[in-house]
Design an enzyme around this catalytic site. Structure first.
Site, PDB file in Angstrom:
ATOM      1  N   ASP A 133      53.592  17.070 -19.946  1.00 14.28           N
ATOM      2  CA  ASP A 133      54.283  17.822 -18.909  1.00 14.28           C
ATOM      3  C   ASP A 133      54.355  19.264 -19.383  1.00 14.28           C
ATOM      4  O   ASP A 133      55.168  19.621 -20.234  1.00 14.28           O
ATOM      5  CB  ASP A 133      55.680  17.263 -18.672  1.00 14.28           C
ATOM      6  CG  ASP A 133      56.419  17.966 -17.539  1.00 14.28           C
ATOM      7  OD1 ASP A 133      55.894  18.983 -17.025  1.00 14.28           O
ATOM      8  OD2 ASP A 133      57.524  17.522 -17.175  1.00 14.28           O
ATOM      9  N   ASN A 163      43.915  26.463 -15.396  1.00  6.63           N
ATOM     10  CA  ASN A 163      44.061  26.326 -13.945  1.00  6.63           C
ATOM     11  C   ASN A 163      45.457  25.918 -13.504  1.00  6.63           C
ATOM     12  O   ASN A 163      45.909  26.303 -12.426  1.00  6.63           O
ATOM     13  CB  ASN A 163      43.039  25.311 -13.421  1.00  6.63           C
ATOM     14  CG  ASN A 163      43.345  24.880 -12.009  1.00  6.63           C
ATOM     15  OD1 ASN A 163      43.141  25.627 -11.052  1.00  6.63           O
ATOM     16  ND2 ASN A 163      43.877  23.656 -11.864  1.00  6.63           N
ATOM     17  N   ARG A 198      46.328  29.868 -27.353  1.00  8.22           N
ATOM     18  CA  ARG A 198      46.510  30.102 -28.791  1.00  8.22           C
ATOM     19  C   ARG A 198      46.066  28.892 -29.607  1.00  8.22           C
ATOM     20  O   ARG A 198      45.536  29.037 -30.724  1.00  8.22           O
ATOM     21  CB  ARG A 198      47.990  30.411 -29.078  1.00  8.22           C
ATOM     22  CG  ARG A 198      48.345  30.513 -30.564  1.00  8.22           C
ATOM     23  CD  ARG A 198      47.565  31.616 -31.253  1.00  8.22           C
ATOM     24  NE  ARG A 198      47.850  31.655 -32.684  1.00  8.22           N
ATOM     25  CZ  ARG A 198      47.242  30.910 -33.599  1.00  8.22           C
ATOM     26  NH1 ARG A 198      46.282  30.066 -33.233  1.00  8.22           N
ATOM     27  NH2 ARG A 198      47.553  31.009 -34.880  1.00  8.22           N
ATOM     28  N   TYR A 239      56.984  33.867  -9.000  1.00  8.35           N
ATOM     29  CA  TYR A 239      55.576  33.467  -9.061  1.00  8.35           C
ATOM     30  C   TYR A 239      54.676  34.687  -9.173  1.00  8.35           C
ATOM     31  O   TYR A 239      53.774  34.743 -10.019  1.00  8.35           O
ATOM     32  CB  TYR A 239      55.223  32.658  -7.814  1.00  8.35           C
ATOM     33  CG  TYR A 239      53.760  32.297  -7.701  1.00  8.35           C
ATOM     34  CD1 TYR A 239      53.222  31.265  -8.466  1.00  8.35           C
ATOM     35  CD2 TYR A 239      52.920  32.973  -6.823  1.00  8.35           C
ATOM     36  CE1 TYR A 239      51.879  30.927  -8.369  1.00  8.35           C
ATOM     37  CE2 TYR A 239      51.582  32.649  -6.714  1.00  8.35           C
ATOM     38  CZ  TYR A 239      51.061  31.626  -7.485  1.00  8.35           C
ATOM     39  OH  TYR A 239      49.743  31.300  -7.389  1.00  8.35           O
TER      40      TYR A 239
END
Length: 363
Positions: A133, A163, A198, A239
């Site tokens: 999650d 994505n 990373r 957003y």
């Protein structure tokens, strides 16, 4: 003797003349008009060339296909987040069709298993899945990141598709946005994207460089952005802010790793038919995921609508035209774009609230 200065005097006809390096130049127009004309011609030339470049990139010039990133010996892997539906699922399918093995990242094991089975049976590729999650910080997410880091070291990971994303349930004023919704958006869109990148980027650098000189196949880190980050979007402020942050991060990271053979790009997208957009019907401005992803994977390196913004591109043609139009006239077109978005979001919110009210009455 050749003159090294400019002398000005007026002819009887009233036209000024200039002596430059021993040559007399007579002007039929005032010097101020000539300067303004030159400036106007320069701007006209600039916009003409820009529009011509846009047309070439949309209709003629081929970008790089993602297949060019595969190792010669084969067995190259791609990692795709948010891959169980919509755009992410299409990325997984089209990469597998090009014979990339695929690492699938998602929070529903059953859905990941279904996608893995489809890719393996239909395209004959290998898959690996990691269940996580991405919006939930903590030990489980840290463990998943460690697992992904080990996979990147063991496999020939050439492509990362960032994505996965989260947005608001409906347009909402920032002052009324629930804290939980804000946290989910920030953790998914920014924190997870940076942490995942990373985790894998050292392996991608090692793959594409040796001794400080790029010798291996190039690697690609592609993050799916949004025109809500390009055009500030009132009533989607959180957003919009996260997507804008990804734009700046992409540019900074791209310049860091470019000498080491790693390409970093932000793909700007407008509406696409998907669960997130809640749009079910395609139109010229709202493509199906398959059409959108095809345009992304075959045009690497072409900015199209994102001219003048390093390491960004707007690959789908109508999205590119929209992006280009917003930036065409500077402040005027930018503020017009923001106000159009505000009006659209007000209308969407109004309809969403009415729909929720009708649903509540039926219960």
């Amino acid at each position: 003797m050749v003159a090294d200065t400019i002398h000005v005097h007026s002819h009887l006809a009233g036209h000024p003349s200039y002596h430059i390096l021993g040559h007399e130049i007579v002007l039929d127009v005032p010097i101020t008009a000539l300067i303004l004309s030159a400036i106007g011609a320069a701007f006209l030339l600039r916009y003409t060339l820009s529009i011509f470049r846009l047309a070439l990139e949309l209709a003629v010039l081929p970008g790089k296909d993602v297949k060019s990133l595969q190792s010669r010996q084969g067995g190259t892997w791609a990692l795709v987040t948010g891959c169980t539906s919509g755009i992410g699922l299409e990325f997984a399918r089209q990469l597998a069709k090009r014979k990339f093995n695929v690492i699938l990242i998602g929070r529903r094991k059953h859905a990941l298993d279904e996608v893995a089975q489809e890719l393996e049976s239909k395209f004959g590729v290998q898959t690996k899945s990691v269940v996580v999650d991405v919006a939930a910080p903590g030990s489980a997410r840290d463990e998943a990141l460690s697992q992904i880091e080990l996979l990147a070291k063991d496999l020939d990971l050439g492509v990362l598709i960032n994505n996965v994303g989260a947005s608001h349930n409906m347009p909402v004023a920032f002052a009324e946005t629930e804290r939980s919704e804000m946290n989910q958006i920030i953790e998914t869109n920014v924190a997870w994207t940076l942490l995942l990148t990373r985790a894998v980027i050292p392996s991608m650098i090692a793959r594409s460089s040796a001794g400080g000189k790029a010798r291996g196949p190039k690697s690609l880190i592609m993050t799916i952005g949004s025109l809500s980050g390009r055009i500030p979007s009132p009533l989607l402020a959180t957003y919009s802010g996260t997507k804008a942050a990804l734009s700046t991060w992409t540019k900074a990271l791209a310049e860091e790793v470019k000498p080491q053979g790693v390409v970093v790009e932000l793909v700007q997208a407008a509406f696409v038919v998907s669960n997130m957009s809640k749009i079910r019907k395609s139109s010229p401005f709202v493509p199906y995921p398959a059409t959108f992803v095809r345009s992304v994977l075959t045009s690497i390196g072409l900015p199209r609508g994102a001219q003048g913004r390093p390491h960004e591109r707007t690959p789908f043609w109508t999205h590119a035209l929209l992006d280009y139009a917003v930036g065409f006239a500077g402040y005027v077109s930018e503020i017009t774009g923001i106000r159009v978005i505000l009006g659209m979001h007000k209308d969407i919110r109004k309809r969403a609230l009415k729909k929720a009210e009708r649903a509540a009455k039926k219960e």
